[in-house]
Structure formats: structure tokens, C-alpha cells
Design a protein around this motif. Structure first.
Motif, PDB file in Angstrom:
ATOM      1  N   GLY A 111      21.764  72.245  38.512  1.00 51.77           N
ATOM      2  CA  GLY A 111      22.053  73.667  38.626  1.00 51.77           C
ATOM      3  C   GLY A 111      21.880  74.411  37.313  1.00 51.77           C
ATOM      4  O   GLY A 111      21.364  75.535  37.277  1.00 51.77           O
ATOM      5  N   VAL A 112      22.292  73.759  36.210  1.00 52.73           N
ATOM      6  CA  VAL A 112      22.136  74.383  34.895  1.00 52.73           C
ATOM      7  C   VAL A 112      20.654  74.575  34.566  1.00 52.73           C
ATOM      8  O   VAL A 112      20.226  75.647  34.101  1.00 52.73           O
ATOM      9  N   LEU A 113      19.849  73.535  34.808  1.00 51.47           N
ATOM     10  CA  LEU A 113      18.419  73.619  34.502  1.00 51.47           C
ATOM     11  C   LEU A 113      17.716  74.671  35.358  1.00 51.47           C
ATOM     12  O   LEU A 113      16.864  75.415  34.863  1.00 51.47           O
ATOM     13  N   ILE A 114      18.074  74.738  36.629  1.00 50.59           N
ATOM     14  CA  ILE A 114      17.459  75.739  37.503  1.00 50.59           C
ATOM     15  C   ILE A 114      17.848  77.147  37.056  1.00 50.59           C
ATOM     16  O   ILE A 114      17.031  78.068  37.051  1.00 50.59           O
ATOM     17  N   ALA A 131       6.986  60.399  37.041  1.00 50.40           N
ATOM     18  CA  ALA A 131       6.696  61.408  36.013  1.00 50.40           C
ATOM     19  C   ALA A 131       5.484  62.252  36.399  1.00 50.40           C
ATOM     20  O   ALA A 131       5.483  63.479  36.210  1.00 50.40           O
ATOM     21  N   VAL A 132       4.454  61.616  36.946  1.00 47.33           N
ATOM     22  CA  VAL A 132       3.241  62.352  37.342  1.00 47.33           C
ATOM     23  C   VAL A 132       3.551  63.338  38.470  1.00 47.33           C
ATOM     24  O   VAL A 132       3.122  64.499  38.436  1.00 47.33           O
ATOM     25  N   ALA A 133       4.304  62.886  39.487  1.00 48.80           N
ATOM     26  CA  ALA A 133       4.632  63.768  40.607  1.00 48.80           C
ATOM     27  C   ALA A 133       5.457  64.964  40.138  1.00 48.80           C
ATOM     28  O   ALA A 133       5.249  66.101  40.594  1.00 48.80           O
ATOM     29  N   SER A 134       6.384  64.728  39.209  1.00 48.72           N
ATOM     30  CA  SER A 134       7.223  65.818  38.706  1.00 48.72           C
ATOM     31  C   SER A 134       6.403  66.792  37.861  1.00 48.72           C
ATOM     32  O   SER A 134       6.522  68.020  38.012  1.00 48.72           O
ATOM     33  N   THR A 135       5.570  66.250  36.984  1.00 49.70           N
ATOM     34  CA  THR A 135       4.779  67.101  36.097  1.00 49.70           C
ATOM     35  C   THR A 135       3.718  67.878  36.868  1.00 49.70           C
ATOM     36  O   THR A 135       3.415  69.035  36.533  1.00 49.70           O
ATOM     37  N   ALA A 136       3.159  67.266  37.903  1.00 46.87           N
ATOM     38  CA  ALA A 136       2.147  67.954  38.708  1.00 46.87           C
ATOM     39  C   ALA A 136       2.714  69.214  39.347  1.00 46.87           C
ATOM     40  O   ALA A 136       2.025  70.233  39.465  1.00 46.87           O
ATOM     41  N   PHE A 137       3.973  69.159  39.762  1.00 47.54           N
ATOM     42  CA  PHE A 137       4.604  70.351  40.343  1.00 47.54           C
ATOM     43  C   PHE A 137       4.692  71.472  39.309  1.00 47.54           C
ATOM     44  O   PHE A 137       4.435  72.641  39.621  1.00 47.54           O
ATOM     45  N   VAL A 138       5.034  71.108  38.079  1.00 53.02           N
ATOM     46  CA  VAL A 138       5.136  72.110  37.014  1.00 53.02           C
ATOM     47  C   VAL A 138       3.768  72.722  36.736  1.00 53.02           C
ATOM     48  O   VAL A 138       3.620  73.942  36.617  1.00 53.02           O
ATOM     49  N   LEU A 139       2.747  71.889  36.639  1.00 51.39           N
ATOM     50  CA  LEU A 139       1.409  72.383  36.321  1.00 51.39           C
ATOM     51  C   LEU A 139       0.827  73.217  37.448  1.00 51.39           C
ATOM     52  O   LEU A 139       0.081  74.177  37.200  1.00 51.39           O
ATOM     53  N   ALA A 140       1.167  72.865  38.677  1.00 58.18           N
ATOM     54  CA  ALA A 140       0.637  73.628  39.813  1.00 58.18           C
ATOM     55  C   ALA A 140       1.204  75.043  39.838  1.00 58.18           C
ATOM     56  O   ALA A 140       0.510  75.994  40.227  1.00 58.18           O
ATOM     57  N   GLY A 141       2.465  75.198  39.434  1.00 58.81           N
ATOM     58  CA  GLY A 141       3.065  76.521  39.373  1.00 58.81           C
ATOM     59  C   GLY A 141       3.267  77.190  40.717  1.00 58.81           C
ATOM     60  O   GLY A 141       3.387  78.415  40.787  1.00 58.81           O
ATOM     61  N   ASP A 142       3.330  76.399  41.784  1.00 52.36           N
ATOM     62  CA  ASP A 142       3.489  76.952  43.124  1.00 52.36           C
ATOM     63  C   ASP A 142       4.785  76.410  43.736  1.00 52.36           C
ATOM     64  O   ASP A 142       4.860  75.227  44.083  1.00 52.36           O
ATOM     65  N   LEU A 177      11.575  73.984  35.065  1.00 50.10           N
ATOM     66  CA  LEU A 177      12.327  73.294  34.017  1.00 50.10           C
ATOM     67  C   LEU A 177      12.960  72.019  34.561  1.00 50.10           C
ATOM     68  O   LEU A 177      12.963  70.981  33.886  1.00 50.10           O
ATOM     69  N   LEU A 178      13.494  72.062  35.776  1.00 49.49           N
ATOM     70  CA  LEU A 178      14.107  70.869  36.363  1.00 49.49           C
ATOM     71  C   LEU A 178      13.072  69.762  36.555  1.00 49.49           C
ATOM     72  O   LEU A 178      13.284  68.611  36.134  1.00 49.49           O
ATOM     73  N   PHE A 179      11.940  70.085  37.167  1.00 56.67           N
ATOM     74  CA  PHE A 179      10.919  69.067  37.407  1.00 56.67           C
ATOM     75  C   PHE A 179      10.306  68.587  36.095  1.00 56.67           C
ATOM     76  O   PHE A 179       9.989  67.411  35.951  1.00 56.67           O
ATOM     77  N   GLY A 180      10.142  69.491  35.145  1.00 54.41           N
ATOM     78  CA  GLY A 180       9.627  69.074  33.847  1.00 54.41           C
ATOM     79  C   GLY A 180      10.575  68.124  33.138  1.00 54.41           C
ATOM     80  O   GLY A 180      10.148  67.136  32.515  1.00 54.41           O
ATOM     81  N   THR A 181      11.875  68.384  33.237  1.00 51.00           N
ATOM     82  CA  THR A 181      12.874  67.495  32.643  1.00 51.00           C
ATOM     83  C   THR A 181      12.846  66.131  33.309  1.00 51.00           C
ATOM     84  O   THR A 181      12.924  65.086  32.631  1.00 51.00           O
TER      85      THR A 181
END
Length: 380
Positions: A148-151, A79-90, A158-162
């Protein structure tokens, strides 16, 4: 179904759904970022590479501290690795995020296998591992489509956040429902002792079976669409074929596990039959023309791996000292990952040297050799 095991099954869904939902969309990512095919290959490999290196380590840790905290820690780390990607925004950090997800999955995958073996009675190991495999199969089946739907709706954020929310929800569920499983007393083990234990038929037979079955699935997913395209079939049809393969495996696994527990099928018979059926599926893709060959191949490969996988895991659990389940499951999972990576590489190399039919036939021969080895060692 044992309610204590359901969140453990859900953890298997998380790793399967996470791996395939992202992998299926990486082609579009590399195109959008103008990245090379080498970059795509590295992004696909980094998840499995982390699992290959770390699964034995975390499996041994599960034996030392108990599998439950390793399961929970791995899910939280995912969860941390996925959320970190969302927060980084890169978007350029997708490779680093997949590395973190792979390392986290390397923790909770062998811990989940050890929990299934410890919480289920020995007479119910087949059914328990069949259920676990079915949930993973569901993740493999739904991952590409839902990913594919989430992307499409919200991009990779959205995918990584989910995925982060899903992993955290499963971690909370497991914390509430999975009981504490204390580590068992262990005798001191040297490296030589470990090698001797891993060289026994009780380890080699199921691990070879799991590696072969996983290789067949990876080749089916990767190369059946290639065969379909060569026959003039569009991506929609070949996508249905791949989904049929995954669905067949998910449906057969619970049945195979129950049949094993009820003594309707022996361990060696089930593993051999599963490998032979998968080999026949590979042959069908080459021998039968057009869509008929692809459908027959998908059903046979899926059913063969669905038969061999839960029986292989149940046999492995039965042959392993309970205090070493995590370590053994971790090493066996490395065998599966090597099959996952090695099968497509083997078929691709033969196809480049000759034809796709030659590549399929080559892996078919490997599966037959594995099946014959399992049958021979069982007779001994």
C-alpha cells in the motif's frame, strides 16, 4: 542458522510478499479502472491458478536437473515478469504480469522446498522448514502494508519495479551462497507408481494437514474482517487482527520446528494439535463476542497453522525418497493452494446459504475430520 539456506528463505519471502502486496491493492486498481468484481476475482485467482497447474511440473524438473537452477530460473523469471509490466506502462496488463509472476513462483517454490530438505540434516528438518515458513509469514504480514505504501508513493509501477529488483537481488544472493545440489539417481517411475506413492499415509497425512492449515489462514484473512465489520469494528481494528494472525504463525513456526527436531513433539501430535487449535480459533470467532473473539481467533488460527505447517513439511520430507523431493513438494504445494482457494469458497457458500457462523462451523468440522484422520492413521 545455516547461511546456505537464508537466500532460500528469502525466495519464500519474495513469493509471499509479491502475492499479498499486489492482491491487497487490487481492489483500488479495479475501482480506478472501473472494472467489475468478476475482473477482480480473476486477477486474484490467476496467480494461484498458475501455481496449481505448474508446481508439479517444475517440481519434477527440479528432481531431473537439480533444484538450484530451477530456483534461480524462477526468481529471474519473476523479476522479468515484474519489470516487463513497468516497461510496458499499461495498467491493463496487470493480469498478464500476475500470471507471469505466478508461473515463476511455481518454479522456485517447490525447488526451495527441495533445497531446504536436501541442505538441512534430517535431524534439523523441523527447524529448517520452520525458518522457511517464518520468512514466508513475514512476507504475508508485510505485503499488504508495504504494498500500500509503494502504490501510494509511485503507483503500481513502483510496486512491480520493487518486486522485480527484490527478486533479482535474491537470485544473485542465491547464486553466490546456495551450493550446487546434484540430482540423485532415480528409478524409472510410471504413472501408477506415482499414484501409489502419493496414496501412502506418508504423503496424505502431511498434505491434508497443510491444506487444512492453509484453508484456515485464508478464511481468517478473508472473513475475520467481515465478522469484525458486522460487530461494528472499523477497518483499522480488523487490519490489526489480520496482521496478528500472520505474526502469530510466523513466530510459532521456528519454535515448532525446533520442538519437533528435539523430539519434544511428535509429527502426528503436532499436526493434530495444530489443526485442532486452528479449528478452535474458527469457533472463537463465532462464540466469543466482539473484539475478544476476533483476537482469540487470530492468535489460535495463527498459532495452530504455525504449529502444523513446519511439522507437516518435515514429515513429508522424511517420508519422500530424496530423488523425488521436488516432485513431491510440488504436488503437496498444490494441496496447499487448493486449501487456500477452497477454504474461502467453502465458507462463503455456507455463509450465503445460512450465516457466517455456519460457514466457520463448517470449516471447523472439516479441520476436526482432518485431525481425526491423521490421528487414526498414525495409530495404525
Amino acid at each position: 542458522m545455516d547461511k546456505r539456506l537464508v537466500p532460500v528463505y528469502a525466495a519464500g519471502f519474495v513469493t509471499a510478499f509479491g502475492a499479498h502486496s499486489i492482491a491487497a491493492g487490487l481492489g483500488g486498481y479495479t475501482e480506478g479502472e472501473h472494472a467489475s468484481l468478476l475482473t477482480l476475482g480473476l486477477l486474484l485467482a490467476v496467480y494461484d491458478g498458475a501455481e496449481i497447474v505448474l508446481k508439479p511440473v517444475f517440481g519434477a524438473l527440479a528432481d531431473r536437473v537439480g533444484p538450484r537452477p530451477v530456483l534461480l530460473g524462477g526468481l529471474v523469471a519473476f523479476a522479468v515478469a515484474s519489470t516487463a509490466f513497468v516497461l510496458a506502462g499499461d495498467p491493463a496488463l496487470v493480469g498478464l504480469a500476475r500470471l507471469g509472476q505466478g508461473a515463476a513462483a511455481a518454479a522456485f517454490s517447490p525447488a526451495a522446498g527441495a533445497l531446504v530438505a536436501r541442505l538441512a540434516p534430517k535431524t534439523g528438518h523441523g527447524r529448517a522448514f520452520g525458518g522457511y515458513g517464518a520468512w514466508k509469514g513475514l512476507g504475508y504480514t508485510l505485503g499488504p502494508a508495504l504494498g500500500g505504501v509503494l502504490i501510494t508513493l509511485g503507483g503500481y509501477a513502483l510496486l512491480f519495479g520493487t518486486l522485480g529488483g527484490l527478486a533479482l537481488a535474491v537470485a544473485a544472493w542465491a547464486a553466490a551462497a546456495v551450493p550446487v545440489v546434484q540430482p540423485l539417481p532415480r528409478t524409472r517411475q510410471t504413472v501408477l507408481d506415482l499414484v501409489r506413492r502419493l496414496a501412502t499415509r506418508g504423503f496424505l497425512r502431511p498434505t491434508a494437514t497443510l491444506a487444512g492449515a492453509t484453508a484456515a489462514v485464508a478464511v481468517g484473512v478473508g472473513f475475520l474482517p467481515v465478522a469484525g465489520a458486522a460487530a461494528g469494528l472499523g477497518p483499522l481494528v480488523t487490519g490489526v487482527v489480520v496482521s496478528l494472525l500472520a505474526a502469530a504463525g510466523a513466530l510459532v513456526q521456528p519454535w515448532a520446528g525446533r520442538a519437533r527436531d528435539a523430539d519434544r513433539i511428535g509429527d502426528a501430535t503436532g499436526m493434530v494439535a495444530g489443526l485442532v487449535l486452528a479449528a478452535l480459533g474458527l469457533a472463537s470467532a463465532v462464540v466469543l463476542p466482539g473484539i475478544a473473539g476476533l483476537l482469540a481467533a487470530a492468535v489460535a488460527i495463527g498459532a495452530g497453522t504455525g504449529l502444523a505447517t513446519p511439522i507437516g513439511f518435515a514429515h513429508l520430507a522424511a517420508a519422500t525418497p530424496p530423488a523425488r523431493l521436488g516432485q513431491t513438494m510440488g504436488v503437496a504445494e498444490v494441496g496447499r493452494e487448493l486449501g487456500d482457494a477452497g477454504g474461502p469458497l467453502f465458507v462463503g457458500a455456507l455463509a450465503a446459504a445460512g450465516s457466517l457462523g455456519l460457514g466457520m462451523a463448517g470449516l471447523e468440522g472439516v479441520l476436526v475430520v482432518f485431525a481425526a484422520s491423521v490421528a487414526f492413521s498414525a495409530r495404525r
